[in-house]
Enzyme design. Structure first.
Site, mmCIF file in Angstrom:
data_model
loop_
_atom_site.group_PDB
_atom_site.id
_atom_site.type_symbol
_atom_site.label_atom_id
_atom_site.label_comp_id
_atom_site.label_asym_id
_atom_site.label_seq_id
_atom_site.Cartn_x
_atom_site.Cartn_y
_atom_site.Cartn_z
ATOM 1 N N HIS A 155 6.187 68.303 51.871
ATOM 2 C CA HIS A 155 7.770 68.341 51.753
ATOM 3 C C HIS A 155 8.170 68.500 52.950
ATOM 4 O O HIS A 155 9.151 69.188 53.118
ATOM 5 C CB HIS A 155 8.067 69.510 51.006
ATOM 6 C CG HIS A 155 7.381 69.592 49.656
ATOM 7 N ND1 HIS A 155 7.991 68.794 48.473
ATOM 8 C CD2 HIS A 155 6.419 69.973 49.236
ATOM 9 C CE1 HIS A 155 6.968 68.951 47.621
ATOM 10 N NE2 HIS A 155 6.167 69.989 47.635
ATOM 11 N N SER A 276 18.343 52.832 76.116
ATOM 12 C CA SER A 276 19.560 52.630 75.460
ATOM 13 C C SER A 276 20.497 52.141 76.601
ATOM 14 O O SER A 276 20.475 52.134 77.613
ATOM 15 C CB SER A 276 20.294 54.199 75.313
ATOM 16 O OG SER A 276 21.766 54.155 75.218
ATOM 17 N N LYS A 282 17.536 57.749 77.772
ATOM 18 C CA LYS A 282 16.729 57.604 76.539
ATOM 19 C C LYS A 282 15.478 56.996 76.490
ATOM 20 O O LYS A 282 15.433 55.877 77.398
ATOM 21 C CB LYS A 282 17.811 56.914 75.457
ATOM 22 C CG LYS A 282 18.638 57.605 75.110
ATOM 23 C CD LYS A 282 18.559 58.821 73.821
ATOM 24 C CE LYS A 282 18.714 58.047 72.636
ATOM 25 N NZ LYS A 282 18.305 59.016 71.498
ATOM 26 N N GLU A 289 10.714 52.091 64.712
ATOM 27 C CA GLU A 289 11.797 52.048 63.598
ATOM 28 C C GLU A 289 11.928 50.551 62.791
ATOM 29 O O GLU A 289 12.279 50.576 61.677
ATOM 30 C CB GLU A 289 13.172 52.522 64.219
ATOM 31 C CG GLU A 289 13.185 53.828 64.592
ATOM 32 C CD GLU A 289 14.263 54.189 65.848
ATOM 33 O OE1 GLU A 289 15.128 53.323 65.820
ATOM 34 O OE2 GLU A 289 13.891 55.030 66.605
#
Ligand code: ARG
Length: 461
Positions: A155, A276, A282, A289
């Site tokens: 979890h 970015s 970044k 992703e």
């Protein structure tokens, strides 16, 4: 000029725009030409073509293949699909009369089904290689860091300590099953539709078993009506691809999370990150992703294609042309994604100190309960007692290990003499020494088994 010029007027341009498939099925050219060469030889054996005609057709087809390969192939306005384009070009090279004989007894229905199977069979080694390399990368990193303890989660909450290598290997086994699943698909793909004609079969005495063997199929389809419409192999491949992508998405999620500064267990090599456009600092895990997202697209492809198949009347229907978009996308996605993952796994940095810092003593609550069980306390009672103890520690804001013996005794009399080593995560890991457990010697065995199985799969190439 269309193939059915004898019967129909010129097709309306808007129909051509909608129905033509040459834009995407041209990538089947090598399979189409291979199938045509074998079919020309089969027609030769059946006495439909003379040996000289077979030779001329084969030479011209080989030349057309080179034209495709080098980009020299020039499409003509009538090229509806790859089969039409190859036949049209063959006519230019050997004369329309001879080229026109190649299609004797053959339909694009058995032709396209044959091409697609040949093409998919030719793509499988590349996908296998991707899965093997990813598996080898996971095993190599697991072996390199054997012994490192990290928090295990359920979890997404700290649960029990496990070896970092055990976690990595949990991903390995998923991909290994994908590899086995892929190998299991070959039998269903390697069935040859050619010779089924449009649906009713071939009356020219073509030896289908010989043709199948020449093309590397394991045999010819047993029913000509089924042969032209069977796309089970596409649906099965799409399932394989969707599940492999689901597995990649799970690995992506773990890697994104564990490499976030908040966890910091891992560091992605910046060559596998992208920046970015606005924020200069970044380094984002975009490939992970995108792969996580692609799993959704591939699940969609599977569902979409099953919906195409559902309720189709028997025999060939043009709906089946939808097989190509789905299959090409699934193959391309896997071929592009798998090497990225192998690279990410091989180059990622491992931060043992961050893993150690995340191993709090509450993760050893189960060890305390197990200790009580060893003292003869029924597990449910032990669970309750340790639960109370954990709650008390939280109320006081004191880590379990720093509570005085009196607090332990208060939770349960049998907890009074807990040896301090019990609260060592390494001990918790080492206790689980059954096969499949997280104890270092078991994980070492697991890695050895995985290596053996990978070697065996490589041998089967
Ligand atoms: N482009 C078609 C396909 O992909 C080829 C078969 C066409 N057959 C037909 N009867 N229209 O399925």
């Amino acid at each position: 000029m269309t193939l059915w010029q004898g019967r129909l007027p010129d097709t309306a341009p808007e129909v051509r725009l909608f129905c033509d498939s040459f834009g995407f099925d041209r990538r089947l050219y090598a399979a189409d030409i291979r199938g045509s060469i074998a079919y020309a030889r089969a027609l030769g054996r059946a006495g439909v073509l003379t040996p000289g005609e077979v030779d001329a057709i084969v030479r011209a087809l080989e030349r057309i293949e080179v034209e495709f390969k080098t980009g020299a192939f020039v499409a003509a306005p009538g090229d509806e699909d790859v089969h039409t384009a190859v036949e049209r070009r063959l006519g230019e090279l050997v004369g329309e009369e001879l080229a026109g004989k190649l299609h004797t007894g053959r339909s694009r229905n058995d032709q396209v089904a044959t091409d697609l199977r040949l093409w998919l069979l030719s793509e499988i080694p590349g996908i296998r290689e991707g899965l093997l390399s990813l598996g080898e990368a996971l095993v190599a990193v697991a072996e390199e860091h054997l012994g490192l303890v990290m928090p295990g989660y359920t979890h997404l909450r700290r649960a029990q300590p496990v070896l970092f290598s055990h976690w990595l290997m949990s991903h390995f086994w998923r991909f290994f099953r994908d590899l086995a699943r892929l190998d299991g698909l070959v039998e269903g793909i390697a069935v040859m539709p050619l010779g089924a004609g449009a649906l009713a079969g071939n009356p020219f005495g073509v030896d289908r078993e010989l043709l199948a063997a020449e093309l590397g199929f394991s045999g010819a389809a047993a029913n000509s009506v089924d042969a032209v419409s069977d796309r089970d192999f596409v649906a099965e491949f799409l399932f394989f691809a969707a599940l492999a992508a689901v597995h990649l998405s799970g690995l992506s999620e773990d890697l994104i999370l564990f490499s976030s500064p908040e966890f910091g267990f891992l560091e992605l090599d910046e060559r596998f990150c992208t920046g970015s456009s606005l924020m200069p600092q970044k380094a984002n895990p975009d490939p992970l992703e995108l792969a996580r997202g692609r799993a959704g697209t591939l699940i969609g492809a599977l569902c979409g294609f099953l919906s195409v198949l559902k309720g189709l009347p028997s025999g060939y229907n043009r709906d089946l042309q939808e097989d190509k978009g789905a299959l090409f996308a699934a193959v391309d996605s896997l071929r592009l994604m798998l090497p990225v993952f192998a690279g990410i796994v091989r180059t990622m940095g491992v931060r043992p100190e961050r893993m150690a810092a995340a191993l709090d003593e509450e993760m050893l609550a189960t060890e305390l309960a197990d200790y009580l069980v060893e003292k003869g306390v029924p597990f449910r009672e032990a669970h309750r007692a340790v639960g109370r103890f954990v709650r008390r520690a939280r109320e006081l804001g004191i880590p379990l290990g720093e509570l005085p013996p009196a607090a332990y005794r208060e939770a349960h009399p049998a907890l009074g003499d807990v040896p301090p080593a019990l609260l060592d995560p390494r001990r918790a890991v080492e206790r689980r020494r059954h096969p499949g457990g997280t104890a270092p010697e078991r994980v070492r065995e697991q890695i050895a088994l995985a290596k053996e199985m990978l070697v065996e799969r490589r041998r089967n190439e």
